[in-house]
Design a protein around this motif. Structure first.
Motif, PDB file in Angstrom:
ATOM      1  N   PHE A  32       0.849  -1.188   0.000  1.00 28.72           N
ATOM      2  CA  PHE A  32       0.000   0.000   0.000  1.00 28.72           C
ATOM      3  C   PHE A  32       0.891   1.246   0.000  1.00 28.72           C
TER       4      PHE A  32
ATOM      5  N   PHE B 108      -8.055  10.618  -1.509  1.00 31.09           N
ATOM      6  CA  PHE B 108      -8.522   9.240  -1.413  1.00 31.09           C
ATOM      7  C   PHE B 108     -10.047   9.168  -1.360  1.00 31.09           C
TER       8      PHE B 108
ATOM      9  N   ALA C  22      -4.562   8.515   4.095  1.00 22.37           N
ATOM     10  CA  ALA C  22      -5.081   7.189   3.777  1.00 22.37           C
ATOM     11  C   ALA C  22      -3.933   6.250   3.444  1.00 22.37           C
TER      12      ALA C  22
ATOM     13  N   THR D  20      -3.577   3.122   1.167  1.00 17.97           N
ATOM     14  CA  THR D  20      -4.406   2.627   0.078  1.00 17.97           C
ATOM     15  C   THR D  20      -3.583   1.860  -0.947  1.00 17.97           C
TER      16      THR D  20
ATOM     17  N   SER E 249     -10.768   5.489  -3.087  1.00 22.17           N
ATOM     18  CA  SER E 249     -11.583   4.660  -2.209  1.00 22.17           C
ATOM     19  C   SER E 249     -12.493   3.711  -2.983  1.00 22.17           C
TER      20      SER E 249
ATOM     21  N   ASP F 270     -10.402   0.862  -4.584  1.00 22.10           N
ATOM     22  CA  ASP F 270      -9.983  -0.116  -3.587  1.00 22.10           C
ATOM     23  C   ASP F 270     -11.096  -1.119  -3.314  1.00 22.10           C
TER      24      ASP F 270
ATOM     25  N   ALA G 250      -8.589  -0.569   3.080  1.00 23.19           N
ATOM     26  CA  ALA G 250      -7.912   0.730   3.130  1.00 23.19           C
ATOM     27  C   ALA G 250      -8.044   1.279   4.535  1.00 23.19           C
TER      28      ALA G 250
ATOM     29  N   GLU H  19      -7.624   4.790   7.137  1.00 25.77           N
ATOM     30  CA  GLU H  19      -7.568   6.245   7.245  1.00 25.77           C
ATOM     31  C   GLU H  19      -7.126   6.612   8.656  1.00 25.77           C
TER      32      GLU H  19
END
Length: 283
Positions: free
Chosen positions: A132, A140, A155, A157, A162, A165, A172, A174
């Motif tokens: 990631f 994101f 984030a 990711t 988002s 993902d 993911a 945050e």
């Protein structure tokens, strides 16, 4: 073994006010669920990876808060370097399975990553799992740079977006820091509760059934937590979608973790966020 009505009544009535009463109810809930038809499936969540040689043993709670120097907190665009192989074994955190092995990996990595950030032991790049990268929180979530982004929310990711993902099967994370570099929030999302990706899960019926007791029993166990909502969990049929609130010791205070999930037919969705350093102890 069937669950007796007396056991269920006891579970419901033992929810005395205060952490002691809630802890007792949580222990009883675990015992009640262990006796349920889901027992073998639920208990497998406790042992996955537990006997891996060299894996450190968790201590209750998140420990004492800390912070890193301002120049060693977040590096936008950087590839994460956190190595969780000793916990995950052959399981993938980039493409978690839609079963309790996938849930186990997601919550284990989340617990370890958020704890390291909270204690100030690692930067975000060091704590986030390999595979990631670090992105601005607004980019994101929204897909563009917002004028209101204050430089504290980020984030972790796979794709930087988002919706992508979710569509591609990645979790993911945050995180949100205070201006002085202390962790305020840390959470994970896997799947979607709304939008075009809802109702597209390929999880089997057995996997969805196994996931339900996993959320009520194993997840609080991961966080050394007191389950405070729903207050009567165990006194009624467990729900395929629900909202859980847990309290975990954080130094001299408590951290609150709010977790929502949906394992109804066609869905496989989890969202869990921990808020750190609440102002007072639990009631």
């Amino acid at each position: 073994m069937p669950i007796s009505s007396k056991a269920l009544q006891t579970a419901g009535s033992s929810r005395a006010s205060g952490p002691i009463g809630r802890f007792a109810a949580t222990v009883l809930l675990a015992a009640v669920l262990t006796a349920s038809p889901f027992a073998a499936q639920a208990q497998s969540g406790f042992v996955l990876g537990a006997d891996i040689e060299g894996a450190p043993v968790d201590v209750p709670g998140f420990g004492e808060p800390g912070q890193l120097p301002a120049d060693n907190r977040v590096e936008l665009g950087a590839q994460a370097t956190g190595d969780y192989a000793r916990y995950l074994g052959l399981f993938s955190i980039v493409y978690p399975e839609q079963d309790i092995s996938g849930l186990w990996g997601i919550f284990k990595v989340t617990r370890e990553m958020c704890g390291a950030l909270y204690r100030g032991e690692k930067s975000l790049v060091e704590a986030a799992p390999e595979g990631f990268f670090i992105e601005r929180g607004d980019v994101f979530a929204l897909g563009w740079k917002s004028e209101n982004w204050d430089g504290t929310r980020f984030a972790v990711t796979k794709t930087g977006d988002s919706e992508r993902d979710v569509a591609e099967g990645h979790p993911a994370w945050e995180v949100d820091f205070s201006e002085d570099g202390r962790l305020r929030e840390c959470g994970v999302t896997f799947g979607s509760a709304v939008g075009s990706n809802r109702n597209k899960s390929t999880a089997t019926e057995d996997a969805r059934k196994s996931a339900v007791p996993f959320m009520y029993v194993t997840v609080p166990h991961f966080y050394s937590a007191i389950l405070v909502e729903p207050q009567n969990a165990g006194a009624y049929g467990l729900q395929q979608h629900d909202l859980l609130i847990m309290l975990t010791p954080c130094g001299a205070s408590w951290c609150s973790t709010t977790t929502s999930f949906d394992f109804s037919e066609g869905n496989w969705y989890v969202q869990s966020t921990t808020r750190f350093n609440l102002p007072s102890k639990a009631d």
